[in-house]
Write a protein that holds these residues in place. Structure first.
Motif, PDB file in Angstrom:
ATOM      1  N   LYS A  53     -13.986   7.241 -14.846  1.00  0.00           N
ATOM      2  CA  LYS A  53     -14.474   6.744 -13.546  1.00  0.00           C
ATOM      3  C   LYS A  53     -14.944   7.879 -12.632  1.00  0.00           C
ATOM      4  O   LYS A  53     -15.515   7.623 -11.567  1.00  0.00           O
ATOM      5  N   GLN A  59       3.927   2.860  -5.599  1.00  0.00           N
ATOM      6  CA  GLN A  59       2.912   2.633  -6.635  1.00  0.00           C
ATOM      7  C   GLN A  59       2.975   3.725  -7.703  1.00  0.00           C
ATOM      8  O   GLN A  59       2.869   3.440  -8.896  1.00  0.00           O
ATOM      9  N   LYS A  86       0.820  -1.212   0.000  1.00  0.00           N
ATOM     10  CA  LYS A  86       0.000   0.000   0.000  1.00  0.00           C
ATOM     11  C   LYS A  86       0.857   1.267   0.000  1.00  0.00           C
ATOM     12  O   LYS A  86       0.373   2.342   0.341  1.00  0.00           O
ATOM     13  N   GLU A  90      -5.871   2.591 -13.283  1.00  0.00           N
ATOM     14  CA  GLU A  90      -7.247   2.251 -12.921  1.00  0.00           C
ATOM     15  C   GLU A  90      -7.332   1.491 -11.598  1.00  0.00           C
ATOM     16  O   GLU A  90      -8.357   1.520 -10.918  1.00  0.00           O
ATOM     17  N   SER A  91      -6.236   0.809 -11.226  1.00  0.00           N
ATOM     18  CA  SER A  91      -6.264  -0.006 -10.003  1.00  0.00           C
ATOM     19  C   SER A  91      -5.915   0.787  -8.744  1.00  0.00           C
ATOM     20  O   SER A  91      -6.121   0.302  -7.635  1.00  0.00           O
ATOM     21  N   LEU A  92      -5.386   2.000  -8.915  1.00  0.00           N
ATOM     22  CA  LEU A  92      -4.955   2.786  -7.751  1.00  0.00           C
ATOM     23  C   LEU A  92      -6.149   3.182  -6.894  1.00  0.00           C
ATOM     24  O   LEU A  92      -7.186   3.598  -7.413  1.00  0.00           O
ATOM     25  N   ASP A  93      -5.998   3.076  -5.582  1.00  0.00           N
ATOM     26  CA  ASP A  93      -7.080   3.446  -4.669  1.00  0.00           C
ATOM     27  C   ASP A  93      -6.814   4.790  -3.994  1.00  0.00           C
ATOM     28  O   ASP A  93      -7.341   5.082  -2.932  1.00  0.00           O
ATOM     29  N   TYR A  94      -5.943   5.589  -4.597  1.00  0.00           N
ATOM     30  CA  TYR A  94      -5.692   6.938  -4.103  1.00  0.00           C
ATOM     31  C   TYR A  94      -5.614   7.871  -5.310  1.00  0.00           C
ATOM     32  O   TYR A  94      -5.478   7.422  -6.450  1.00  0.00           O
ATOM     33  N   GLU A  95      -5.701   9.168  -5.043  1.00  0.00           N
ATOM     34  CA  GLU A  95      -5.711  10.157  -6.120  1.00  0.00           C
ATOM     35  C   GLU A  95      -4.285  10.451  -6.582  1.00  0.00           C
ATOM     36  O   GLU A  95      -3.462  10.938  -5.810  1.00  0.00           O
ATOM     37  N   ASN A 148       2.071   4.287  -1.403  1.00  0.00           N
ATOM     38  CA  ASN A 148       1.657   5.132  -2.530  1.00  0.00           C
ATOM     39  C   ASN A 148       2.845   5.669  -3.326  1.00  0.00           C
ATOM     40  O   ASN A 148       2.765   5.819  -4.550  1.00  0.00           O
TER      41      ASN A 148
END
Length: 599
Positions: A272, A216, A211, A237-242, A213
């Motif tokens: 999205k 990533q 996790k 598209e898979s990132l869960d943060y901005e 960032n």
């Protein structure tokens, strides 16, 4: 930090007794500093503490001398290699990473003279010897990760890319220092080994932190840079943060190079998001890239479908400010928009635009404050029609601090925090406030809180540097508390107790002139003139107006028989003496007399 050194010269003035006492000094040099020369026979030093019982403490004097020389020439290759050798011998290779980075900086920046020296046959042999030493230490060290990291950087310098990548992979498995490990990732990036970096990032995310960032984002950027756009889109598209605007701009540019239209890119990158936010993000990415693409269709789309949306209004402000130069109209639109904004990204843009609108009076107030007119600066800020922004209240708080109106300063800071609780500048202002108020504990808490902030408009390295500066100031304040007691102990000739207090203070901060001054005096009291020169030199480096440091440095050189250095320091002492010099006039007369004899 500069501290006035108060001292009773009548107590200290024993120069006539010791100047002529010929103290043998086996390590004296023209500079009065112990010289540590790198070994000509590199193979003779290839050993670790496994083969001898010495610890890093046994090399303190050598390391100190080398570091003093590196302060003068930070890229002295032989000195860097010598200090790395010492860390290897003492089985503390983890301490060598900052020095290996210096070598890498020479390699990467390719400064002609230094680069040729680094790549000379002799130094390449030295680097390979360091490499061999580190490999031997792997069998004994508990901190294998640090050794692998050092090996990776060395092999990047030696152009052994595959070995470097392999060592980084091993460092990940044995990870004990994430910060240094991430630095090596950046070194790989600077070499443009993008495909290798993708693999390294994958391994890190698998074994260390899935996790993270930062990693990533680095992986995403490396995918784009390597031309693997399909994988980059999947990662995006898979990132869960901005993701920040910069990395988004890279993907946008790559897609444009693939002849994708803005409408296609809108679907790929921002499909999205809710429609108005997606269009706004595309507009910002295009503007960030400073491209020539037509954005009028985005403006028309938003004005037609979402005319009162915060996204449409923010774009209007961009146009009014940067295309039409109408700050007053931009301010009106901004004032009507703030309550509608909900996304963090748009809040950051709002604050940035507000800052642009209000920059002129704030800049004028800043100049007034810097010139010593905080009251006039406040009057300007209170009378101008300046929008309420965190920057405004932080500036007002600084004015109040200068006027010693601490309660009003705190009220302004609380208003700034209420407007934006994630803006680093607000936290910086709070740290400054609590430092000025002498509340060190609370200042440290704000430093720790600032480290957790994420703001794409700020360079993380700049934030770290600013926080390091604050920490340095706080440490200096804490170390200063020891000075009065040290002076008292010294004047009572309780040298060992004074020494212990000095060491405690230096462990907190090495940037207090008085600490080095009194350490030098204790060395003189114990007839160690060579060691005293280093301390007086440090005192002067911190505070060039440390009058007595020049005087005692001259006396020490005089004892060592360093006539030229002594002469120069006596002259400098007389040059920097202020009119209201509080010391003994005998010192002045003695310095003049010695100058005549040393000519």
């Amino acid at each position: 930090m500069k501290i006035k050194i108060s001292i009773l010269l009548a107590v200290l003035f024993i120069c006539s007794d010791f100047v002529y006492s010929q103290v043998p000094v086996s390590t004296k040099s023209k500079s009065g500093i112990i010289n540590v020369k790198p070994s000509k026979n590199t193979s003779s030093i290839v050993r670790s503490s496994v083969y001898d019982d010495k610890s890093i403490d046994d090399y303190t004097e050598q390391i100190s001398a080398l570091e003093q020389r590196l302060e003068i020439d930070p890229q002295n290759i032989q000195d860097i290699i010598s200090i790395l050798r010492i860390f290897n011998i003492a089985n503390t290779p983890e301490k060598g990473f900052p020095y290996i980075r210096r070598l890498w900086n020479i390699d990467f920046n390719k400064r002609p003279h230094k680069y040729e020296e680094l790549k000379s046959e002799k130094n390449i042999a030295e680097l390979k010897a360091l490499n061999d030493e580190l490999l031997k230490l792997l069998d004994y060290s508990k901190d294998k990760s640090s050794i692998y990291i050092n090996l990776a950087v060395l092999n990047l310098i030696l152009n052994n890319k595959n070995k470097a990548i392999s060592y980084i992979q091993s460092a990940i498995i044995n990870c004990t220092n994430r910060e240094n490990l991430k630095i090596t990732f950046n070194l790989i990036y600077s070499h443009k080994y993008y495909e290798d970096l993708v693999n390294v990032c994958n391994r890190y995310l698998l074994y260390v932190d899935n996790k993270d960032n930062d990693i990533q984002t680095l992986k995403f950027i490396s995918l784009v840079k390597s031309g693997n756009i399909g994988a980059a889109i999947e990662e995006y598209e898979s990132l869960d943060y901005e993701l920040g605007i910069g990395p988004k701009q890279l993907l946008y540019t790559a897609l444009k190079e693939k002849s994708k239209s803005d409408k296609e890119i809108m679907k790929i990158m921002f499909g999205k998001y809710p429609e108005p936010e997606g269009y706004y993000l595309l507009y910002r990415v295009i503007k960030y890239a400073q491209g020539t693409e037509d954005t009028s269709w985005i403006i028309e789309k938003l004005n037609k479908k979402y005319p009162d949306s915060p996204e449409a209004n923010l774009i209007k402000v961009f146009v009014l400010l940067f295309d039409e130069n109408k700050p007053d109209e931009a301010l009106k639109v901004l004032n009507s928009t703030r309550s509608k904004i909900t996304s963090e990204f748009e809040i950051n843009d709002y604050n940035m635009l507000m800052s642009e609108v209000s920059n002129k009076p704030l800049d004028e107030a800043q100049k007034l404050m810097e010139n010593g007119y905080p009251k006039k600066a406040l009057e300007l800020l209170e009378n101008e029609n300046i929008p309420e922004t965190p920057t405004l209240y932080c500036t007002m708080a600084t004015c109040y601090i200068r006027l010693n109106e601490m309660q009003k300063a705190l009220e302004c800071l609380n208003k700034a925090m209420a407007l934006d609780s994630k803006l680093p500048d607000v936290y910086f202002a709070f740290i400054e406030y609590y430092i000025e108020a002498g509340d060190i504990e609370t200042a440290r808490k704000y430093i720790e809180q600032t480290k957790t902030l994420k703001n794409e408009d700020y360079d993380n390295n700049d934030i770290i540097k600013r926080l390091d500066d604050f920490t340095k100031t706080i440490n200096q304040m804490e170390a200063e508390k020891y000075v009065d007691n040290i002076v008292e102990l010294y004047e009572q000739q309780r040298y060992d107790e004074a020494w212990n207090q000095i060491e405690k203070a230096l462990n907190i901060s090495d940037d207090i002139s008085a600490l080095h001054f009194y350490k030098g005096l204790i060395y003189i009291a114990k007839n160690n003139y060579a060691a005293s020169t280093a301390e007086f030199s440090k005192s002067i480096k911190i505070d060039e107006n440390s009058v007595l440091s020049y005087y005692y440095l001259a006396l020490a050189f005089d004892n060592l028989g360093e006539r030229i250095s002594a002469y120069e320091c006596y002259e400098k002492f007389l040059e920097v003496i202020p009119k209201d010099f509080y010391g003994s006039s005998d010192a002045i007369e003695y310095a003049k007399a010695r100058i005549e004899k040393l000519k």
